[in-house]
Design a protein around this motif. Sequence first.
Motif, PDB file in Angstrom:
ATOM      1  N   THR A 108     -33.083  10.701  63.358  1.00 43.55           N
ATOM      2  CA  THR A 108     -31.862  11.419  63.003  1.00 43.55           C
ATOM      3  C   THR A 108     -31.232  10.782  61.774  1.00 43.55           C
ATOM      4  O   THR A 108     -31.570   9.649  61.405  1.00 43.55           O
ATOM      5  CB  THR A 108     -30.854  11.388  64.166  1.00 43.55           C
ATOM      6  N   THR A 109     -30.318  11.503  61.139  1.00 41.36           N
ATOM      7  CA  THR A 109     -29.561  10.927  60.028  1.00 41.36           C
ATOM      8  C   THR A 109     -28.583   9.902  60.581  1.00 41.36           C
ATOM      9  O   THR A 109     -27.754  10.241  61.437  1.00 41.36           O
ATOM     10  CB  THR A 109     -28.779  12.018  59.280  1.00 41.36           C
ATOM     11  N   PRO A 110     -28.675   8.634  60.157  1.00 40.19           N
ATOM     12  CA  PRO A 110     -27.837   7.588  60.763  1.00 40.19           C
ATOM     13  C   PRO A 110     -26.367   7.756  60.397  1.00 40.19           C
ATOM     14  O   PRO A 110     -26.032   8.152  59.282  1.00 40.19           O
ATOM     15  CB  PRO A 110     -28.408   6.292  60.175  1.00 40.19           C
ATOM     16  N   ALA A 111     -25.511   7.454  61.357  1.00 40.31           N
ATOM     17  CA  ALA A 111     -24.078   7.494  61.102  1.00 40.31           C
ATOM     18  C   ALA A 111     -23.684   6.322  60.210  1.00 40.31           C
ATOM     19  O   ALA A 111     -24.367   5.291  60.160  1.00 40.31           O
ATOM     20  CB  ALA A 111     -23.305   7.435  62.420  1.00 40.31           C
ATOM     21  N   LEU A 112     -22.563   6.493  59.509  1.00 41.81           N
ATOM     22  CA  LEU A 112     -22.106   5.451  58.597  1.00 41.81           C
ATOM     23  C   LEU A 112     -21.843   4.151  59.333  1.00 41.81           C
ATOM     24  O   LEU A 112     -22.180   3.068  58.827  1.00 41.81           O
ATOM     25  CB  LEU A 112     -20.842   5.924  57.876  1.00 41.81           C
ATOM     26  N   TRP A 113     -21.275   4.228  60.548  1.00 38.82           N
ATOM     27  CA  TRP A 113     -20.960   3.005  61.285  1.00 38.82           C
ATOM     28  C   TRP A 113     -22.224   2.210  61.602  1.00 38.82           C
ATOM     29  O   TRP A 113     -22.204   0.976  61.616  1.00 38.82           O
ATOM     30  CB  TRP A 113     -20.197   3.335  62.571  1.00 38.82           C
ATOM     31  N   LEU A 114     -23.345   2.916  61.837  1.00 39.44           N
ATOM     32  CA  LEU A 114     -24.590   2.218  62.135  1.00 39.44           C
ATOM     33  C   LEU A 114     -25.091   1.449  60.924  1.00 39.44           C
ATOM     34  O   LEU A 114     -25.534   0.292  61.037  1.00 39.44           O
ATOM     35  CB  LEU A 114     -25.643   3.219  62.601  1.00 39.44           C
ATOM     36  N   LEU A 115     -25.016   2.063  59.756  1.00 37.77           N
ATOM     37  CA  LEU A 115     -25.472   1.386  58.541  1.00 37.77           C
ATOM     38  C   LEU A 115     -24.591   0.178  58.224  1.00 37.77           C
ATOM     39  O   LEU A 115     -25.101  -0.871  57.798  1.00 37.77           O
ATOM     40  CB  LEU A 115     -25.461   2.367  57.371  1.00 37.77           C
ATOM     41  N   VAL A 116     -23.276   0.315  58.432  1.00 35.27           N
ATOM     42  CA  VAL A 116     -22.381  -0.831  58.224  1.00 35.27           C
ATOM     43  C   VAL A 116     -22.716  -1.947  59.191  1.00 35.27           C
ATOM     44  O   VAL A 116     -22.761  -3.130  58.822  1.00 35.27           O
ATOM     45  CB  VAL A 116     -20.906  -0.392  58.358  1.00 35.27           C
ATOM     46  N   ALA A 117     -22.977  -1.596  60.449  1.00 37.85           N
ATOM     47  CA  ALA A 117     -23.318  -2.616  61.447  1.00 37.85           C
ATOM     48  C   ALA A 117     -24.615  -3.332  61.081  1.00 37.85           C
ATOM     49  O   ALA A 117     -24.726  -4.564  61.208  1.00 37.85           O
ATOM     50  CB  ALA A 117     -23.440  -1.973  62.829  1.00 37.85           C
ATOM     51  N   VAL A 118     -25.604  -2.576  60.601  1.00 38.05           N
ATOM     52  CA  VAL A 118     -26.872  -3.195  60.184  1.00 38.05           C
ATOM     53  C   VAL A 118     -26.642  -4.160  59.029  1.00 38.05           C
ATOM     54  O   VAL A 118     -27.171  -5.283  59.009  1.00 38.05           O
ATOM     55  CB  VAL A 118     -27.889  -2.099  59.790  1.00 38.05           C
ATOM     56  N   ALA A 119     -25.835  -3.742  58.050  1.00 36.02           N
ATOM     57  CA  ALA A 119     -25.553  -4.606  56.906  1.00 36.02           C
ATOM     58  C   ALA A 119     -24.830  -5.881  57.346  1.00 36.02           C
ATOM     59  O   ALA A 119     -25.119  -6.976  56.838  1.00 36.02           O
ATOM     60  CB  ALA A 119     -24.726  -3.856  55.874  1.00 36.02           C
ATOM     61  N   LEU A 120     -23.904  -5.761  58.280  1.00 36.91           N
ATOM     62  CA  LEU A 120     -23.167  -6.936  58.759  1.00 36.91           C
ATOM     63  C   LEU A 120     -24.101  -7.913  59.463  1.00 36.91           C
ATOM     64  O   LEU A 120     -24.052  -9.127  59.220  1.00 36.91           O
ATOM     65  CB  LEU A 120     -22.047  -6.503  59.702  1.00 36.91           C
ATOM     66  N   VAL A 121     -24.959  -7.400  60.346  1.00 37.72           N
ATOM     67  CA  VAL A 121     -25.887  -8.284  61.069  1.00 37.72           C
ATOM     68  C   VAL A 121     -26.870  -8.925  60.094  1.00 37.72           C
ATOM     69  O   VAL A 121     -27.160 -10.126  60.177  1.00 37.72           O
ATOM     70  CB  VAL A 121     -26.633  -7.495  62.164  1.00 37.72           C
ATOM     71  N   PHE A 122     -27.380  -8.134  59.160  1.00 35.47           N
ATOM     72  CA  PHE A 122     -28.337  -8.666  58.181  1.00 35.47           C
ATOM     73  C   PHE A 122     -27.694  -9.772  57.346  1.00 35.47           C
ATOM     74  O   PHE A 122     -28.318 -10.809  57.075  1.00 35.47           O
ATOM     75  CB  PHE A 122     -28.836  -7.540  57.282  1.00 35.47           C
ATOM     76  N   GLY A 123     -26.445  -9.573  56.922  1.00 35.03           N
ATOM     77  CA  GLY A 123     -25.754 -10.599  56.147  1.00 35.03           C
ATOM     78  C   GLY A 123     -25.535 -11.868  56.940  1.00 35.03           C
ATOM     79  O   GLY A 123     -25.665 -12.980  56.415  1.00 35.03           O
TER      80      GLY A 123
END
Length: 422
Positions: A108-123
């Motif tokens: 599915t097209t990912p929600a914005l909150w999911l992409l932000v969460a991924v970026a936070l965990v990756f950082g």
Amino acid sequence: MVLAEAPLPTRPMKPAHRDGNVLRWLIAHTASLIGDSVYFAALAWSAQRSAGPTEVGLVMAAGAAPRALLMLGGGVLADRLDPRRLLLGSDTVRCLLILAVAGAVALTTPALWLLVAVALVFGAVDALFVPAVGALPPRITTPDQLARITGLRSLSMRLGQIAGPPLGGLAMGLGGPAAAFTAAGLLFALSLPLLLSLRISPLPTPSGEAPAPTAAPRPGRARAELVDGLRYIRRHPLIGPLVAAGAVCELGLTGTLNVGMVLLNAERGWGPSGYGLIISCFGGGAAASAVLLAVAGRLPRAGLTMAGTLLAGSVGAAAMGLVPHLGTAAAVAALVGLAAGVFGSLDATLIQTTADPAYLGRVTSVMMLTMVGLAPLGYPLVGAAIGLWGAGPVFLGCGALSCLGAVLALASPAVRSAELPR
């Protein structure tokens, strides 16, 4: 799983660029760096599909905050724990995280909150990865090979910058962001068996004895160790000036070369192709410096050479805002890249060969904090200043600020007399 520490010979039979143990570390590090580039490309493209330009900027900036906030804590852990364990753990988390995101994006097209969460965990994971990378080289070779390892690592970074974006674009062209995320996850997975196969040795204490095993730091103790590391840097006659010079250089040049170069090209009318030529020439000069150190292994009068190349690179960066022709600007960019590469490699190598092994992770984290936390804060200032006064005066001012780093280095007797191990 127990990761045995096998002692290395006191002097390697081969130089670092021919040492299989070092090359396994280098390939693992390169795979992770290319994976980083592919991941960022996939993240940006996914955000663009599900949101507008402002949200894309939000997603891309989200990972910088935990990386900057947690970097010093990652340095404490790198000093207290096995840095290879931290590298294995961080790459494992990144691999699983990115492959999970690939599955979500495919469905599915990912929600914005999911992409932000991924970026936070990756950082946050990067805040563990970066200090561990800086703390590991002295454990896979001897001090006389660290300059070569620094040069090889610089080449690895350039390869990641060159190969990552085209690979990410190819993956997205074939299968969209899901394929790009999958490619990034597989690159992180590639580094794991290589890191497991490394032979590492315990670092000696200043007395020459192997350090005793230590327990994982408690929160209060970790805070005290962080303060102790900062105090160690401030009081050390060589490391303190080296870290200060590097920080001033980053503050002066990073915004100029990243944001200012784009605006300079627009002001001169050179366009995207001109920008690409200048950046390519800068990267070529930096890559040449990495090859020089990787092959030579040692430069004489390292402290003075480091300060001299910083001064030359700063003057060259200031001059780039004044040259009227694209060809001249590209030539100056190549010289700036060469000088900046020699300075950065010598600065890092002198710190690694001089620092007490017990503080190396914290020293590395402070150095990297300047690059990923403080220097980007100058981006909006550089952009606003060029909007007010034009590129020429701003390039001159930023180059003058970077020259202060060379002055700080030359003012230190320890820096002027510093030499690399033979």
